[in-house]
Design an enzyme around this catalytic site. Structure first.
Site, short mmCIF file in Angstrom:
data_model
loop_
_atom_site.label_atom_id
_atom_site.label_comp_id
_atom_site.label_asym_id
_atom_site.label_seq_id
_atom_site.Cartn_x
_atom_site.Cartn_y
_atom_site.Cartn_z
N SER A 77 23.11 32.77 47.19
CA SER A 77 23.81 32.51 45.92
C SER A 77 24.59 33.69 45.34
O SER A 77 24.79 33.73 44.13
CB SER A 77 22.79 32.03 44.89
OG SER A 77 21.86 33.06 44.63
N TYR A 141 30.87 31.16 48.41
CA TYR A 141 29.66 30.57 47.83
C TYR A 141 30.00 29.20 47.21
O TYR A 141 29.37 28.18 47.53
CB TYR A 141 29.08 31.52 46.78
CG TYR A 141 28.06 30.91 45.88
CD1 TYR A 141 26.89 30.39 46.39
CD2 TYR A 141 28.27 30.85 44.50
CE1 TYR A 141 25.95 29.81 45.55
CE2 TYR A 141 27.34 30.28 43.66
CZ TYR A 141 26.18 29.76 44.19
OH TYR A 141 25.26 29.19 43.35
N PHE A 208 33.24 44.98 36.12
CA PHE A 208 34.14 44.66 37.24
C PHE A 208 35.46 44.08 36.72
O PHE A 208 35.64 42.87 36.67
CB PHE A 208 33.47 43.68 38.21
CG PHE A 208 32.27 44.25 38.91
CD1 PHE A 208 32.15 45.61 39.16
CD2 PHE A 208 31.23 43.41 39.34
CE1 PHE A 208 31.03 46.12 39.82
CE2 PHE A 208 30.12 43.91 40.00
CZ PHE A 208 30.01 45.27 40.23
N ARG A 221 31.89 34.24 30.87
CA ARG A 221 30.96 33.32 31.52
C ARG A 221 30.12 32.61 30.46
O ARG A 221 29.98 33.09 29.34
CB ARG A 221 29.99 34.08 32.46
CG ARG A 221 30.67 34.73 33.66
CD ARG A 221 31.09 33.70 34.70
NE ARG A 221 31.71 34.30 35.86
CZ ARG A 221 33.00 34.61 35.97
NH1 ARG A 221 33.83 34.39 34.95
NH2 ARG A 221 33.48 35.12 37.07
N1 UDP Z 1 29.65 41.75 36.53
C1 UDP Z 1 30.01 43.02 36.14
N2 UDP Z 1 29.22 44.07 36.55
C2 UDP Z 1 28.11 43.90 37.31
C3 UDP Z 1 27.75 42.58 37.70
C4 UDP Z 1 28.54 41.53 37.29
O1 UDP Z 1 31.01 43.24 35.46
O2 UDP Z 1 27.46 44.90 37.66
C5 UDP Z 1 30.48 40.61 36.08
C6 UDP Z 1 31.00 39.76 37.21
O3 UDP Z 1 32.21 40.26 37.72
C7 UDP Z 1 31.16 38.41 36.50
C8 UDP Z 1 30.04 38.42 35.43
O4 UDP Z 1 29.66 39.79 35.30
O5 UDP Z 1 32.40 38.35 35.83
C9 UDP Z 1 28.83 37.61 35.84
O6 UDP Z 1 28.50 37.99 37.16
P1 UDP Z 1 27.15 37.52 37.87
O7 UDP Z 1 27.12 38.14 39.22
O8 UDP Z 1 26.00 37.80 36.95
O9 UDP Z 1 27.28 35.94 37.94
P2 UDP Z 1 28.42 35.00 38.62
O10 UDP Z 1 29.37 34.67 37.50
O11 UDP Z 1 29.02 35.73 39.76
O12 UDP Z 1 27.64 33.80 39.05
#
Ligand code: UDP
Length: 329
Positions: A77, A141, A208, A221
């Site tokens: 995931s 994914y 990110f 999100r």
């Molecule tokens: N994110 C971030 N820094 C991190 C991990 C995640 O900025 O160290 C961002 C990621 O790019 C996304 C959001 O946080 O926009 C949520 O990411 P996560 O991996 O928790 O869940 P996803 O949305 O991928 O299921």
């Protein structure tokens, strides 16, 4: 008659097993323990260590147990990993589900609720997202999860399988008792990574990308508490058990938070300054994902209880503070 939870030692699976047992259900858990934890499995559930790609092991389980319905969490995931290692996702998510459906069909088990994802939509046409909006995944994914949905649909036509796909937005938080919570190795999800800073395991959090077309430039999100997700699985299973037709539901709070806003909430909850650093974008990330969950509310009667991000982050902090090394403490 029992409910079989595949991936019941993982994050959302273990929380669903706790809610099922709390509701008095007879529960069988199967998990290969590659990313799940034996300690996360409720002591009242019967446990089988198996991989869903192992048809023989599934046959043995279906022969030994009277299974009424399946809840299927057993999948990889991580968005980032799916971009660098897509074939792992085809193997575990698609091939694994194919073997599972073959075994279910052979043993006459015809009801399944399974984890799908907001990543099936890709870059949304509009926000909040409705279930019949366009699905064009931007990462592997999401692609494999959408293909799983389609595999269920074709299997349903041919063999009478009935399914519910639950498209989660961002699962987070931990069980109110503090006994189970989120533990991934390596951790890649935003909230647990942020909480590693006040937990003393990380100096700063990486953001990110801050050049997305969102108000503060960081990704938005929809964060939904794991216990609310768990409740939705029970409602979906009961819907199928009472004759409900194949269906797809979004599960989110309907409110979007940017990465910067989540970090701010964590600063407030923990009282720690949590330094942050802007980094390049992560491959495969859509700018904004926010759910409309009206369908789950009206059809399933779902009522998410954790509607404040502060409460959600507090419950996660409660778990991480007491389990700084996850289940290894
Ligand atoms: N994110 C971030 N820094 C991190 C991990 C995640 O900025 O160290 C961002 C990621 O790019 C996304 C959001 O946080 O926009 C949520 O990411 P996560 O991996 O928790 O869940 P996803 O949305 O991928 O299921």
């Amino acid at each position: 008659m029992a409910i079989l939870v595949l991936g019941g030692a993982g994050y959302i699976g273990s929380h669903t097993v706790y809610e099922l047992i709390e509701a008095g259900r007879d529960v069988v858990v199967a998990d290969n323990l590659l990313t799940g934890f034996r300690e996360a499995v409720h002591p009242k559930a019967r446990f089988y260590q198996l991989d869903i790609r192992d048809r023989g092991a599934l046959d043995t389980l279906f022969q030994a147990e009277q299974i009424d319905g399946v809840i299927h969490f057993a999948a990889s995931s991580q968005v980032g990993e799916s971009m660098s290692n897509p074939l792992k996702y085809y193997d575990n998510n698609l091939y694994g589900t194919m073997v599972l459906l073959q075994a279910m069909t052979a043993h006459g088990v015809d009801k399944i609720v399974f984890s799908s994802t907001a990543a099936t939509y890709g870059e949304p046409e509009r926000v909040p997202i409705l279930e019949d909006d366009r699905t064009v995944p931007t990462n592997c994914y999401g692609e494999t999860k959408l293909s799983m949905e389609r595999m269920m649909s074709w299997t349903s036509r041919a063999h009478g399988l009935r399914y519910v796909a639950l498209r989660y937005f961002n699962a987070c938080g931990a069980h109110p008792s503090g006994t189970i919570g989120e533990a991934h190795d390596p951790e890649t999800h935003l909230i647990p990574l942020i909480l590693q800073v006040p937990g003393g395991k990380r100096e700063k959090i990486s953001i990110f990308g801050d050049d997305y077309s969102t108000p503060d430039g960081t990704c938005i999100r929809d964060y939904i508490h794991v216990t609310d997700l768990a409740q939705a699985h029970i409602l979906a299973l009961d819907y199928l058990l009472h004759g409900g037709e194949n269906n797809v539901f979004n599960l989110g709070n309907g409110v979007g938070f940017s990465v910067k806003q989540v970090i701010d909430v964590a600063r407030k909850v923990t009282g720690h300054p949590i330094p942050a650093e802007i980094c390049p974008r992560r491959a495969g990330d859509p700018a904004q994902l926010v759910a409309s969950s009206e369908k789950a509310k009206s059809v399933l009667g779902w009522k998410p209880e954790y509607d404040s991000l502060e409460t959600i982050v507090s419950s996660a902090w409660n778990w991480h503070k007491s389990h700084p090394n996850g289940y290894n403490t």
